[in-house]
Design a protein around this motif. Structure first.
Motif, mmCIF file in Angstrom:
data_model
loop_
_atom_site.group_PDB
_atom_site.id
_atom_site.type_symbol
_atom_site.label_atom_id
_atom_site.label_comp_id
_atom_site.label_asym_id
_atom_site.label_seq_id
_atom_site.Cartn_x
_atom_site.Cartn_y
_atom_site.Cartn_z
ATOM 1 N N ARG A 1 -5.336 71.099 -84.038
ATOM 2 C CA ARG A 1 -5.127 70.032 -83.058
ATOM 3 C C ARG A 1 -6.347 69.100 -82.976
ATOM 4 N NH1 ARG A 1 -3.422 73.074 -79.437
ATOM 5 N NH2 ARG A 1 -5.357 73.468 -78.282
ATOM 6 N N GLU B 1 -5.077 77.213 -83.955
ATOM 7 C CA GLU B 1 -4.258 76.132 -83.415
ATOM 8 C C GLU B 1 -5.113 75.043 -82.764
ATOM 9 O OE1 GLU B 1 -4.127 79.609 -80.432
ATOM 10 O OE2 GLU B 1 -4.124 79.299 -82.614
ATOM 11 N N GLU B 2 -6.249 75.443 -82.183
ATOM 12 C CA GLU B 2 -7.155 74.462 -81.593
ATOM 13 C C GLU B 2 -7.851 73.643 -82.673
ATOM 14 O OE1 GLU B 2 -9.757 76.821 -79.220
ATOM 15 O OE2 GLU B 2 -8.295 77.096 -77.593
ATOM 16 N N GLN C 1 -3.573 73.561 -91.651
ATOM 17 C CA GLN C 1 -3.013 74.902 -91.507
ATOM 18 C C GLN C 1 -3.079 75.669 -92.822
ATOM 19 O OE1 GLN C 1 -1.881 76.134 -88.385
ATOM 20 N NE2 GLN C 1 -2.173 78.005 -89.582
#
Length: 231
Positions: free
Chosen positions: A71, A67-68, A52
Motif C-alpha cells: 500500500r 500489505e502495508e 506483491q
C-alpha cells in the motif's frame, strides 16, 4: 543455483564489497539490490512484476507488514513507461535542496542524450556520481537519494543493455549496431528505476529503494516489450 540463492549471494556480496568502480558510493547497495530482485522478477516470463510478487516470489522481507508495504509503495510505481527521469521526480521536488535537485536535472540530461554506446552513458553517470559525492556528500536524505539513484542507474544499465540486446535479431540488427536499436528501451528502463530509487530514498526509506525500483523497472520493461511485440 536457484533464484533465492542467487539473491542471497548478491546481497551478501553487496554487504562485503563493491566493484572498484562503484566502491566510493556509500549508497551502492541500493543498485546491487535493484539488480538482484529485478533478476528474480524477470525470470518469470510473461508475468508482470509487482510489489506483491517481490515478496511472494523473490523472498523480500519489508520492514512493515507485507500489505502495508504494498500500500505504501504502490504510488511510486510507474503509470507511463515513457516518462522521463525528471518527469518521474517532479512530484518529489520538495524533498530535495536546490543543489540536490540540480543533479536530478543533470541526470535527466545524461539519460536524454543519445549516447553512442552503453560505455559512454556509464561514463557520464560515473562522472555525475563522483561530482555528487564531492559536492553533496552523503549526510542529507536528499543527497543519499541522489547517490542511490546514480548507483541504481549504473547497475540498471549493466542489466538492461544485454537484456534488450539479446532480444534483437534479424536484418535490422545485422545492419545497425545493437546499441542504436535498443538505446530507447534501455534508457526508458534505467530512467524508471533510477527515478523510483531516488523518490523512495527521498522520503527516508532507503532500505526499500532498491527492491521497489526493481519492480518499477520490471513494469516498464513489460510495457516496452508489449509495444515491441505489437509493432
Amino acid at each position: 543455483m536457484n533464484q533465492m540463492n542467487r539473491i542471497a549471494l548478491a546481497l551478501a556480496l553487496a554487504a562485503g564489497f563493491s566493484s572498484s568502480a562503484w566502491a566510493a558510493n556509500p549508497m551502492d547497495r541500493v543498485g546491487v539490490e535493484h539488480n538482484a530482485y529485478l533478476s528474480c522478477l524477470m525470470a518469470d516470463e510473461g508475468k508482470i512484476p509487482s510489489l506483491q510478487r517481490l515478496i511472494d516470489r523473490c523472498g523480500y522481507r519489508p520492514e512493515s507488514k507485507p500489505e502495508e508495504f504494498v500500500r505504501a509503495y504502490e504510488p511510486f510505481m510507474p503509470k507511463d513507461a515513457k516518462s522521463t527521469y525528471a518527469e518521474r521526480l517532479a512530484p518529489y521536488r520538495a524533498n530535495f535542496s536546490e543543489a540536490e535537485y540540480a543533479f536530478v536535472e543533470r541526470i535527466d540530461a545524461a539519460l536524454s542524450t543519445q549516447a553512442k554506446s552503453p560505455e559512454e552513458l556509464d561514463k557520464a553517470l560515473d562522472k555525475l556520481e563522483a561530482q555528487a559525492l564531492a559536492q553533496l556528500g552523503d549526510k542529507s536524505t536528499g543527497a543519499r537519494a541522489i547517490l542511490a539513484s546514480l548507483s541504481t542507474a549504473r547497475h540498471s544499465l549493466a542489466f538492461w543493455t544485454p537484456y534488450y540486446s539479446e532480444r534483437e535479431s534479424g536484418e535490422v540488427a545485422a545492419r545497425w549496431p545493437r546499441w542504436l536499436k535498443v538505446v530507447v528501451r534501455v534508457v526508458a528502463s534505467v530512467a524508471a528505476d533510477a527515478a523510483t530509487a531516488a523518490a523512495v530514498a527521498s522520503i527516508g526509506a532507503a532500505p526499500a529503494a532498491g527492491p521497489a525500483a526493481g519492480v518499477a523497472s520490471g513494469i516498464v520493461a513489460a510495457a516496452l516489450l508489449d509495444w515491441q511485440n505489437a509493432e
